[in-house]
Design an enzyme around this catalytic site. Structure first.
Site, PDB file in Angstrom:
ATOM      1  N   CYS A 403       0.835  -1.202   0.000  1.00 45.72           N
ATOM      2  CA  CYS A 403       0.000   0.000   0.000  1.00 45.72           C
ATOM      3  C   CYS A 403       0.871   1.252   0.000  1.00 45.72           C
ATOM      4  O   CYS A 403       1.415   1.613  -1.034  1.00 45.72           O
ATOM      5  CB  CYS A 403      -0.988  -0.052   1.172  1.00 45.72           C
ATOM      6  SG  CYS A 403      -2.410   1.000   0.905  1.00 45.72           S
ATOM      7  N   HIS A 530      -3.591  -4.833   0.358  1.00 49.62           N
ATOM      8  CA  HIS A 530      -2.900  -5.406   1.520  1.00 49.62           C
ATOM      9  C   HIS A 530      -2.983  -6.929   1.461  1.00 49.62           C
ATOM     10  O   HIS A 530      -3.936  -7.519   1.987  1.00 49.62           O
ATOM     11  CB  HIS A 530      -3.574  -4.941   2.817  1.00 49.62           C
ATOM     12  CG  HIS A 530      -3.344  -3.502   3.136  1.00 49.62           C
ATOM     13  ND1 HIS A 530      -2.352  -3.073   3.992  1.00 49.62           N
ATOM     14  CD2 HIS A 530      -3.983  -2.396   2.702  1.00 49.62           C
ATOM     15  CE1 HIS A 530      -2.390  -1.753   4.073  1.00 49.62           C
ATOM     16  NE2 HIS A 530      -3.370  -1.319   3.305  1.00 49.62           N
ATOM     17  N   GLU A 532      -1.489  -9.078   3.092  1.00 49.81           N
ATOM     18  CA  GLU A 532      -1.304  -9.750   4.392  1.00 49.81           C
ATOM     19  C   GLU A 532      -2.609 -10.241   5.019  1.00 49.81           C
ATOM     20  O   GLU A 532      -2.609 -11.203   5.782  1.00 49.81           O
ATOM     21  CB  GLU A 532      -0.574  -8.822   5.388  1.00 49.81           C
ATOM     22  CG  GLU A 532      -1.321  -7.575   5.853  1.00 49.81           C
ATOM     23  CD  GLU A 532      -1.093  -6.370   4.958  1.00 49.81           C
ATOM     24  OE1 GLU A 532      -0.756  -6.552   3.771  1.00 49.81           O
ATOM     25  OE2 GLU A 532      -1.264  -5.223   5.438  1.00 49.81           O
TER      26      GLU A 532
HETATM   27  N1  GLN Z   1      -1.840   6.653   3.159  1.00 47.45           N
HETATM   28  C1  GLN Z   1      -1.939   5.937   1.944  1.00 47.45           C
HETATM   29  C2  GLN Z   1      -3.308   6.096   1.289  1.00 47.45           C
HETATM   30  O1  GLN Z   1      -4.242   6.483   1.912  1.00 47.45           O
HETATM   31  C3  GLN Z   1      -1.620   4.482   2.148  1.00 47.45           C
HETATM   32  C4  GLN Z   1      -2.621   3.762   3.003  1.00 47.45           C
HETATM   33  C5  GLN Z   1      -2.132   2.440   3.475  1.00 47.45           C
HETATM   34  O2  GLN Z   1      -0.944   2.152   3.426  1.00 47.45           O
HETATM   35  N2  GLN Z   1      -3.011   1.651   3.997  1.00 47.45           N
HETATM   36  O3  GLN Z   1      -3.466   5.799   0.132  1.00 47.45           O
END
Ligand code: GLN
Length: 556
Positions: A403, A530, A532
Site C-alpha cells: 500500500c 494489503h 497480508e
Molecule cells: N496513506 C496511503 C493512502 O491512503 C496508504 C494507506 C495504506 O498504506 N493503507 O493511500
C-alpha cells in the site's frame, strides 16, 4: 462430514478476567481449531464493548492494527486471528461493538419500532445483542454456502468492566434462548507466580469467577494463563473455589509458538470437554489437528535465519503490523527459514538526520536479506522510507511495498530515475512540484463522506508472465483487500512504465495501479492492496512468499 453433525447451532462463549492481554483471542481461535478438527463448520464473533462503531478510526498506537475484511469492514485485529486459525472469511457484522448495537436500537426507536415503549438496556439492548449473535452465527463463512455448526464468541475486555455489563447480561440470557446443551462458557484468567518458591496464586482467578457467577454465568471450563503448567494442587484449589470440575481447569502455559496452543489444549482434553458440554461426537482421528502439529513442530525446528527489515513508524508496537508479521511468518515457514524481523523506525533513516540512531538504523537495513515497507498514513518518516526503497532498488535487495510501500517506491522512482525533482504524494505535500501519488477517493455508497477504498476488489493481471503472477499460480486476476485513498498518478503511468517499473496489475478501469514490479531486479514489488490480510498458515500470501523466496536467494 455430514453437513449437520450437531443438530443446531452450538456456541462457545469465551470471557476473560483479571486483566486484558491474556491471549483470550488466541484461546478462542484455538478452541475453534479443535471444533473444526472434529468436523464442525466453525465461525466466530468478536464483541468489543467500546463505543466506537468500528476500529476504522482507532489509532494503531492504542489498539494495534485495523484488520480489513472482504466486505470492507474495518475491525479489531482479533478477527484476523479467527480468519487465519479457522481459514474463514468473516463480515463486518462478526465484530459487534457497543456503538453498533446502540446505533441500531436508536435507529429502531426513531422508526417507532418499539411501539411507544420505554427503550431500555434490558431488554432492548440485550435483545438486540442476542438477535445479532444468532443472525451472524448462521452466516456461511468457509467459502461454501453451508451454515456453520458452531460459533465461537469472544467477549473483549474483562468481566466486571462497566461497558461489558450489557453483553454479559445478554450472554447470560442467551444460554436460555439457545437452549440447554448448546452454549459452553469458557473463562480465561491469570494464575500469577509469587514468592521464593514460585507459588501459583489462585486468588485473582477465584475473584473473577466469583464476579462472573454473580452476573449469572457459570463457567464450564477455566483456562488459566500461567508461566508453567498448573500444579495439581493449584487445579484442585481452583476447582474447589471456582465451581468447576478439576478436569475443567486447563492451563494455558507458555509454549514455544502460537501454533502449539490448539495442541496443548487438546492434550488437556478441551475438545472432549466442549463436546460433552455441547453434545456432539468427536471422531477417532483428527487429521486437521495432526497437520497443525506438524506445522507447530516445524516452526520450532527452523534454524537458518532470514532477516527482513521492517521500515515503519509504529515499530515499538508490533501489534500495529500483526497481519504483516503473520504473513511473513507463514512465508518463512514455507521456505524453511526462521524469521527474524529487524524493526527500523523510518524517521531514523531520514537522510538529513545524522545521529547515532541514524547510523544504527542504516547498519540494520544494510544487513537485512529483504526490506518491507508496510502500509501507513501521514507524512512522518516518509523520507526515511523513500531512502530505504532507493537502497533496495539500487542494490538489488528484495523489496516488498504494501500500500503506502508501493506509493513510496513510485515516488522514489519518479525522483531518482525519471528525474522528477521533489516528486511526492499529495498526502504528504500538497504543494510539491510533481504529484507522483494523487488523491483518488472512492465515494462510499453506504457512508456519507466515506472516501476510503476499502475491502476486496478484483485486480486483473495485464501481462502474461511476471514474478507476481507466477507467485499467484498464473491466475488471470486476484481478489485482495484494500484500505487507502491515494493512488499512483494516472498521468505518470506511461513514463514510469517505459522506464522499467511496470504496473502488472491494474483495476478494471486501468487507472488504479495495483501491482508494481521492477524489471531486471531480483524482487522489487509493490501492491496497492494489503495481501497480508488473506495470508494463512500453510497458504502464505503470494507477494510475501516472493519476498521471502527472493531474500533466501530462491528463483521465482
Ligand atoms: N496513506 C496511503 C493512502 O491512503 C496508504 C494507506 C495504506 O498504506 N493503507 O493511500
Amino acid at each position: 462430514m455430514a453437513s449437520d453433525p450437531v443438530g443446531c447451532m452450538k456456541y462457545v462463549v469465551v470471557t476473560g478476567g483479571v486483566l486484558s492481554g491474556l491471549g483470550k483471542g488466541v484461546t478462542a481461535s484455538s478452541i475453534g481449531v479443535l471444533l473444526k478438527s472434529a468436523g464442525l463448520r466453525v465461525t466466530s464473533i468478536k464483541i468489543d464493548p467500546y463505543l466506537n462503531s468500528d476500529a476504522g478510526t482507532m489509532s494503531p498506537f492504542e489498539h494495534g492494527e485495523v484488520f480489513v475484511l472482504d466486505d470492507g469492514g474495518e475491525v479489531d485485529l482479533d478477527l484476523g486471528n479467527y480468519e487465519r486459525f479457522l481459514d474463514v472469511a468473516l463480515t463486518r457484522d462478526n465484530n459487534i461493538t457497543t456503538g453498533k448495537v446502540y446505533a441500531k436500537v436508536i435507529e429502531k426507536e426513531r422508526k417507532g419500532d418499539y411501539l411507544g415503549k420505554t427503550v431500555q438496556v434490558v431488554p432492548h439492548i440485550t435483545n438486540e445483542i442476542q438477535d445479532w449473535i444468532e443472525a451472524v452465527a448462521h452466516v456461511p463463512a468457509d467459502g461454501t454456502p453451508n451454515t456453520p455448526d458452531a460459533c465461537v464468541i469472544e467477549l473483549g475486555g474483562t468481566v466486571g468492566d462497566i461497558e461489558s455489563a450489557p453483553f454479559i447480561e445478554a450472554l447470560r440470557q442467551f444460554q436460555f434462548r439457545a437452549g440447554k446443551g448448546n452454549v459452553c462458557f469458557v473463562h480465561v484468567s491469570l494464575v500469577p507466580v509469587m514468592g521464593p518458591v514460585g507459588e501459583q496464586k489462585t486468588k485473582p482467578t477465584q475473584h473473577t469467577v466469583k464476579e462472573l457467577r454473580g452476573l449469572g454465568i457459570i463457567p464450564d471450563i477455566l483456562v488459566c494463563r500461567s508461566e508453567n503448567p498448573l500444579d495439581s494442587e493449584t487445579k484442585s484449589k481452583l476447582a474447589a473455589f471456582c465451581h468447576v470440575g478439576e478436569d475443567a481447569v486447563v492451563s494455558a502455559h507458555d509454549v514455544s509458538n502460537l501454533y502449539q496452543i490448539p495442541i496443548s489444549l487438546h492434550n488437556q482434553s478441551v475438545l472432549g470437554m466442549v463436546s460433552d458440554n455441547l453434545g456432539f461426537s468427536v471422531p477417532e482421528s483428527l487429521p486437521l489437528l495432526d497437520e497443525w502439529k506438524v506445522m507447530a513442530d516445524k516452526f520450532d525446528m527452523l534454524e537458518d535465519e532470514v532477516r527482513i527489515a521492517m521500515v515503519g513508524k509504529y515499530t515499538g508496537l508490533s501489534d500495529s503490523y500483526l497481519s504483516v508479521i503473520k504473513a511473513l511468518q507463514h512465508s518463512a515457514l514455507a521456505v524453511n527459514r526462521k524469521l527474524v524481523i529487524d524493526w527500523i523506525e523510518s524517521t531514523n533513516l531520514d537522510p538529513i538526520e545524522k545521529t547515532q540512531e541514524h547510523d544504527d538504523a542504516w547498519a540494520t537495513l544494510k544487513s537485512a536479506d529483504g526490506i518491507l515497507v508496510p502500509g501507513g498514513f501521514g507524512n512522518r518518516g516518509v523520507e526515511g522510507k523513500i531512502a530505504a526503497a532507493n537502497y533496495a532498488r539500487v542494490n538489488n535487495v528484495p523489496y516488498l511495498g504494501v500500500c503506502l510501500g508501493l506509493q513510496i517506491a513510485t515516488i522514489e522512482f519518479c525522483r531518482n530515475v525519471l528525474g522528477l525533482e521533489g516528486a511526492n504524494s499529495a498526502e504528504f505535500d500538497e504543494s510539491s512540484p510533481v504529484h507522483a501519488v494523487v488523491f483518488m477517493p472512492e465515494i462510499s455508497k453506504t457512508h456519507m463522506g466515506g472516501t476510503m477504498r476499502l475491502g476486496t476488489k478484483p485486480t486483473p493481471f495485464l501481462v502474461d508472465d511476471c514474478k507476481v503472477r507466477r507467485l499467484y499460480g498464473g491466475t488471470s486476476h486476484v481478489d485482495e483487500r484494500h484500505r487507502h485513498r491515494y493512488e499512483v498518478n494516472p498521468d505518470l503511468i506511461e513514463r514510469i512504465e517505459s522506464a522499467g517499473m511496470v504496473y502488472v496489475g491494474k483495476d478494471e478501469t486501468g487507472k488504479r495501479c495495483e501491482i508494481m514490479e521492477l524489471e531486471g531486479h531480483p524482487y522489487y514489488v509493490g501492491t496497492q492492496y494489503h495481501p497480508e490480510f488473506k495470508s494463512r498458515p500453510g497458504k502464505p500470501s503470494p507477494p510475501f512468499l516472493g519476498l521471502l523466496k527472493a531474500s533466501c536467494g530462491q528463483e521465482i
